[in-house]
Scaffold this motif. Structure first.
Motif, PDB file in Angstrom:
ATOM      1  N   GLU A 105     -17.724  -3.789  78.718  1.00 18.15           N
ATOM      2  CA  GLU A 105     -18.281  -4.262  79.994  1.00 18.15           C
ATOM      3  C   GLU A 105     -17.136  -4.444  80.971  1.00 18.15           C
ATOM      4  OE1 GLU A 105     -21.327  -4.732  82.085  1.00 18.15           O
ATOM      5  OE2 GLU A 105     -21.980  -5.617  80.201  1.00 18.15           O
ATOM      6  N   SER A 106     -17.234  -3.764  82.117  1.00 15.86           N
ATOM      7  CA  SER A 106     -16.184  -3.934  83.127  1.00 15.86           C
ATOM      8  C   SER A 106     -16.465  -5.151  83.999  1.00 15.86           C
ATOM      9  CB  SER A 106     -16.050  -2.676  83.973  1.00 15.86           C
ATOM     10  OG  SER A 106     -17.305  -2.352  84.554  1.00 15.86           O
ATOM     11  N   PHE A 107     -17.697  -5.306  84.433  1.00 13.91           N
ATOM     12  CA  PHE A 107     -18.097  -6.498  85.191  1.00 13.91           C
ATOM     13  C   PHE A 107     -19.582  -6.699  84.959  1.00 13.91           C
ATOM     14  CE2 PHE A 107     -19.596  -8.913  88.815  1.00 13.91           C
ATOM     15  CZ  PHE A 107     -18.616  -9.887  88.934  1.00 13.91           C
ATOM     16  N   GLY A 108     -19.939  -7.837  84.432  1.00 15.14           N
ATOM     17  CA  GLY A 108     -21.333  -8.079  84.055  1.00 15.14           C
ATOM     18  C   GLY A 108     -22.133  -8.737  85.157  1.00 15.14           C
ATOM     19  N   LEU A 109     -22.812  -7.932  85.960  1.00 16.46           N
ATOM     20  CA  LEU A 109     -23.632  -8.469  87.037  1.00 16.46           C
ATOM     21  C   LEU A 109     -24.767  -9.339  86.489  1.00 16.46           C
ATOM     22  CD1 LEU A 109     -24.029  -8.645  90.047  1.00 16.46           C
ATOM     23  CD2 LEU A 109     -25.398  -6.564  89.949  1.00 16.46           C
ATOM     24  N   ALA A 110     -25.392  -8.909  85.409  1.00 13.85           N
ATOM     25  CA  ALA A 110     -26.469  -9.709  84.805  1.00 13.85           C
ATOM     26  C   ALA A 110     -25.919 -11.050  84.324  1.00 13.85           C
ATOM     27  CB  ALA A 110     -27.128  -8.952  83.658  1.00 13.85           C
ATOM     28  N   MET A 111     -24.714 -11.032  83.760  1.00 14.36           N
ATOM     29  CA  MET A 111     -24.075 -12.269  83.327  1.00 14.36           C
ATOM     30  C   MET A 111     -23.900 -13.224  84.500  1.00 14.36           C
ATOM     31  SD  MET A 111     -20.805 -12.016  80.755  1.00 14.36           S
ATOM     32  CE  MET A 111     -20.521 -10.303  81.091  1.00 14.36           C
ATOM     33  N   LEU A 112     -23.408 -12.680  85.603  1.00 12.71           N
ATOM     34  CA  LEU A 112     -23.169 -13.485  86.800  1.00 12.71           C
ATOM     35  C   LEU A 112     -24.476 -14.059  87.340  1.00 12.71           C
ATOM     36  CD1 LEU A 112     -21.143 -14.528  88.863  1.00 12.71           C
ATOM     37  CD2 LEU A 112     -21.401 -12.371  90.102  1.00 12.71           C
ATOM     38  N   THR A 126     -15.462  -8.943  75.905  1.00  8.70           N
ATOM     39  CA  THR A 126     -15.100  -7.728  76.641  1.00  8.70           C
ATOM     40  C   THR A 126     -14.299  -8.130  77.881  1.00  8.70           C
ATOM     41  OG1 THR A 126     -17.106  -7.815  77.988  1.00  8.70           O
ATOM     42  CG2 THR A 126     -17.227  -6.558  75.912  1.00  8.70           C
ATOM     43  N   ALA A 127     -13.676  -7.151  78.528  1.00  7.53           N
ATOM     44  CA  ALA A 127     -12.875  -7.431  79.722  1.00  7.53           C
ATOM     45  C   ALA A 127     -13.726  -8.086  80.806  1.00  7.53           C
ATOM     46  CB  ALA A 127     -12.239  -6.139  80.243  1.00  7.53           C
ATOM     47  N   GLY A 128     -14.927  -7.582  81.031  1.00  5.21           N
ATOM     48  CA  GLY A 128     -15.804  -8.139  82.053  1.00  5.21           C
ATOM     49  C   GLY A 128     -16.231  -9.558  81.734  1.00  5.21           C
ATOM     50  N   ALA A 129     -16.512  -9.824  80.463  1.00  3.59           N
ATOM     51  CA  ALA A 129     -16.923 -11.176  80.065  1.00  3.59           C
ATOM     52  C   ALA A 129     -15.776 -12.157  80.227  1.00  3.59           C
ATOM     53  CB  ALA A 129     -17.430 -11.169  78.628  1.00  3.59           C
ATOM     54  N   ARG A 130     -14.570 -11.742  79.865  1.00  3.46           N
ATOM     55  CA  ARG A 130     -13.416 -12.636  80.013  1.00  3.46           C
ATOM     56  C   ARG A 130     -13.176 -13.012  81.467  1.00  3.46           C
ATOM     57  NH1 ARG A 130     -11.485  -9.359  75.860  1.00  3.46           N
ATOM     58  NH2 ARG A 130     -10.363  -8.027  77.306  1.00  3.46           N
ATOM     59  N   GLU A 131     -13.541 -12.125  82.382  1.00  3.69           N
ATOM     60  CA  GLU A 131     -13.377 -12.414  83.803  1.00  3.69           C
ATOM     61  C   GLU A 131     -14.376 -13.465  84.285  1.00  3.69           C
ATOM     62  OE1 GLU A 131     -13.511 -10.094  88.101  1.00  3.69           O
ATOM     63  OE2 GLU A 131     -13.336  -8.923  86.260  1.00  3.69           O
ATOM     64  N   LEU A 132     -15.557 -13.479  83.695  1.00  2.00           N
ATOM     65  CA  LEU A 132     -16.623 -14.366  84.167  1.00  2.00           C
ATOM     66  C   LEU A 132     -16.799 -15.631  83.336  1.00  2.00           C
ATOM     67  CD1 LEU A 132     -19.372 -11.743  85.047  1.00  2.00           C
ATOM     68  CD2 LEU A 132     -17.960 -13.041  86.634  1.00  2.00           C
ATOM     69  N   ARG A 174     -21.041 -19.921  91.544  1.00  2.35           N
ATOM     70  CA  ARG A 174     -21.294 -20.224  92.957  1.00  2.35           C
ATOM     71  C   ARG A 174     -20.007 -20.405  93.750  1.00  2.35           C
ATOM     72  NH1 ARG A 174     -26.566 -20.530  93.747  1.00  2.35           N
ATOM     73  NH2 ARG A 174     -27.915 -21.013  91.986  1.00  2.35           N
ATOM     74  N   GLU A 175     -18.986 -20.980  93.122  1.00  3.40           N
ATOM     75  CA  GLU A 175     -17.702 -21.182  93.812  1.00  3.40           C
ATOM     76  C   GLU A 175     -16.963 -19.868  94.055  1.00  3.40           C
ATOM     77  OE1 GLU A 175     -15.570 -23.936  94.874  1.00  3.40           O
ATOM     78  OE2 GLU A 175     -17.592 -24.753  95.087  1.00  3.40           O
ATOM     79  N   ASN A 176     -17.045 -18.961  93.100  1.00  6.92           N
ATOM     80  CA  ASN A 176     -16.198 -17.768  93.141  1.00  6.92           C
ATOM     81  C   ASN A 176     -16.909 -16.478  93.529  1.00  6.92           C
ATOM     82  OD1 ASN A 176     -13.440 -18.704  92.036  1.00  6.92           O
ATOM     83  ND2 ASN A 176     -14.953 -19.663  90.700  1.00  6.92           N
ATOM     84  N   PHE A 177     -18.237 -16.456  93.463  1.00  2.00           N
ATOM     85  CA  PHE A 177     -18.943 -15.203  93.725  1.00  2.00           C
ATOM     86  C   PHE A 177     -20.108 -15.376  94.688  1.00  2.00           C
ATOM     87  CE2 PHE A 177     -16.887 -14.797  89.613  1.00  2.00           C
ATOM     88  CZ  PHE A 177     -16.222 -13.599  89.764  1.00  2.00           C
TER      89      PHE A 177
END
Length: 195
Positions: A105-112, A126-132, A174-177
């Motif tokens: 996962e590069s960036f998980g929109l559903a996660m966000l 995954t990389a995307g999960a670690r970011e979020l 909410r703070e970051n995205f």
């Protein structure tokens, strides 16, 4: 809005609801989710599970495979299958726990979206999960349904911890995205470019 979703689908308001959202493909980890959910269902008889996503495989082959896995475990009545969901906000708001079981996962929109809706999020590492996902305790190894089941069960058992994880995730999202932050950063970029 989450209560409306539960009422629409006959899910009691007080049962733990665990969901996964995304196109039905092997890389999104729905097979691992089903295996984990089957284990969770043995320990938590009131838990319910949602699998939402379109199957673009030939003849819905992957969805049929997933449904067979559920049927073998005899927990069919605990699963809700949704195809395309036009308005995902009520769906995400209904979840107590959102799972991202992706193998990559590069960036998980559903996660966000789940985080912003107030769901506790458990994700594969995954990389995307670690970011979020800021809490490393909410990350589990990729392709490990046993670890996933243990983490889901832990949050079902400990409602206080689940609420704390959800609140922290919602605040971070909410703070970051937020739309406001995106607009401010875009405006700042234009100002720097113009100068």
């Amino acid at each position: 809005r989450g209560n409306q979703f539960r009422i629409l689908h006959g899910i009691p308001p007080d049962v733990p609801l665990v969901g996964i959202v995304g196109e039905l493909i092997v890389l999104k980890g729905q097979r691992d989710f089903v295996l984990a959910a089957n284990e969770v269902a043995k320990k938590h008889p009131d838990a319910r599970f949602v699998i939402a996503g379109k199957d673009n495989s030939l003849d819905n082959k992957f969805r049929r495979e997933l449904k067979r896995l559920v049927k073998v475990s005899r927990f069919e009545e605990r699963f809700l299958w949704l195809d395309w969901v036009e308005d995902t906000a009520p769906l995400f708001a209904s979840f107590d726990i959102f799972v991202s079981a992706s193998h990559t996962e590069s960036f998980g929109l559903a996660m966000l979206e789940a985080m912003a809706s107030g769901a506790a999020v458990i994700a594969t590492d995954t990389a995307g999960a670690r970011e979020l996902v800021r809490d490393p305790d909410m990350l589990v190894p990729v392709r490990d349904p046993v670890a996933l089941a243990e983490k889901i069960s832990e949050l079902i058992r400990d409602s206080e911890r689940r609420r704390s994880v959800a609140a922290e995730a919602e605040h971070y999202a909410r703070e970051n995205f937020s739309l406001e932050r995106m607009m401010d950063e875009t405006e700042g970029l234009y100002r720097r470019l113009l100068n």
